[in-house]
Design an enzyme around this catalytic site. Structure first.
Site, mmCIF file in Angstrom:
data_model
loop_
_atom_site.group_PDB
_atom_site.id
_atom_site.type_symbol
_atom_site.label_atom_id
_atom_site.label_comp_id
_atom_site.label_asym_id
_atom_site.label_seq_id
_atom_site.Cartn_x
_atom_site.Cartn_y
_atom_site.Cartn_z
ATOM 1 N N TYR A 53 0.820 -1.222 0.000
ATOM 2 C CA TYR A 53 0.000 0.000 0.000
ATOM 3 C C TYR A 53 0.851 1.266 0.000
ATOM 4 O O TYR A 53 0.429 2.302 -0.523
ATOM 5 C CB TYR A 53 -1.002 -0.039 1.157
ATOM 6 C CG TYR A 53 -2.072 -1.073 0.913
ATOM 7 C CD1 TYR A 53 -3.136 -0.813 0.046
ATOM 8 C CD2 TYR A 53 -2.005 -2.345 1.480
ATOM 9 C CE1 TYR A 53 -4.097 -1.769 -0.227
ATOM 10 C CE2 TYR A 53 -2.963 -3.311 1.211
ATOM 11 C CZ TYR A 53 -4.008 -3.015 0.355
ATOM 12 O OH TYR A 53 -4.955 -3.969 0.064
ATOM 13 N N HIS A 104 -14.752 0.638 0.230
ATOM 14 C CA HIS A 104 -13.618 -0.264 0.475
ATOM 15 C C HIS A 104 -12.438 0.421 1.159
ATOM 16 O O HIS A 104 -11.331 -0.125 1.180
ATOM 17 C CB HIS A 104 -13.173 -0.893 -0.842
ATOM 18 C CG HIS A 104 -14.237 -1.733 -1.478
ATOM 19 N ND1 HIS A 104 -14.266 -2.025 -2.823
ATOM 20 C CD2 HIS A 104 -15.331 -2.334 -0.933
ATOM 21 C CE1 HIS A 104 -15.333 -2.786 -3.078
ATOM 22 N NE2 HIS A 104 -15.986 -2.976 -1.950
ATOM 23 N N THR A 176 -17.662 -0.264 -13.298
ATOM 24 C CA THR A 176 -17.561 -1.382 -12.367
ATOM 25 C C THR A 176 -18.154 -2.628 -12.999
ATOM 26 O O THR A 176 -19.178 -2.558 -13.688
ATOM 27 C CB THR A 176 -18.260 -1.094 -11.035
ATOM 28 O OG1 THR A 176 -18.262 -2.270 -10.226
ATOM 29 C CG2 THR A 176 -19.684 -0.616 -11.216
#
Length: 233
Positions: A53, A104, A176
């Site tokens: 990350y 998320h 999406t």
């Protein structure tokens, strides 16, 4: 003002050059999902997960909103518009959108491993301090972790997202695949009277018997089309 809710996915950020998890050049091509995006991975290999990350944050720092992001921000002047996003980037906010619900998590934030949704422990990072170092602790003394909803974890904002969708007059789905749950199930919360648009240059399999307007274009091009329809309908 007409109520509009927008659900954005990875295709929203592609035009900004920000690598997505799925699709061509997606982050999954170089990493296994189970190694970087699950709760189990975090518990067993926190340094490896944080390093992943950290790398994503570095990429995001140089990414800029695209025309689609700016169009959504401008639409707040004409519509009662809210954005639900599956993306963990902050490009909607950079473009000026003020009502964004992240399903998320948010890449530029870190938090406690023990109580991740407690606002007391959520901290925003910036260009001068975007990395989490090995052994770095949150304010409660637990390991500092990405403010990301890992696989195997509940999605805390899904109930609010469903509430927004159930009350909207127009539901716009952008970029999406509608295969990741629970976000993929939001379409089922729409009213029979809700007008639904799906913007995606790739084929999308809609598991619904209701009428859906398919716009096979990129995010920015598709929003131009939808915006013209909403203005003159």
């Amino acid at each position: 003002m007409k109520k509009v809710v927008v659900l954005t996915g990875a295709g929203m950020s592609v035009e900004s050059g920000f690598s997505t998890f799925r699709g061509n050049n997606g982050m999954w091509e170089n990493y296994k999902v189970e190694d970087v995006a699950t709760h189990t991975a975090w518990v067993n290999h926190p340094d490896f997960v944080n390093a992943f990350y950290n790398k994503m944050r570095l990429q995001l720092l140089d990414a800029q909103p695209n025309r689609g992001h700016f169009l959504l921000a401008e639409m707040e002047q004409e519509f009662d518009l809210r954005i639900i996003t599956q993306n963990i980037d902050n490009l909607h906010e950079k473009a000026g959108s003020t009502r964004v619900l992240h399903l998320h998590g948010e890449l530029m934030k870190v938090t406690s491993s023990v109580d991740p949704d407690n606002p007391l422990y959520i901290r925003e990072l910036d260009r001068s301090n975007y990395s989490v170092h090995s052994g770095e602790l949150a304010a409660d003394g637990s390991l500092l972790r990405p403010y990301i909803v890992f696989f195997e974890e509940a999605v805390p904002n899904i109930s609010l997202a469903a509430e927004w969708v159930s009350q909207t007059e127009v539901f716009i789905i952008i970029g999406t695949s509608l295969v990741v749950y629970p976000a993929a199930g939001l379409l089922s919360y729409t009213s029979p009277d809700t007008t639904v648009f799906v913007i995606d240059p790739n084929p999308v399999d809609i598991d619904s018997s209701r009428k859906v307007h398919i716009i096979p274009k990129t995010a920015s091009e598709g929003l131009d089309t939808v915006l013209n329809i909403l203005r003159y309908s």
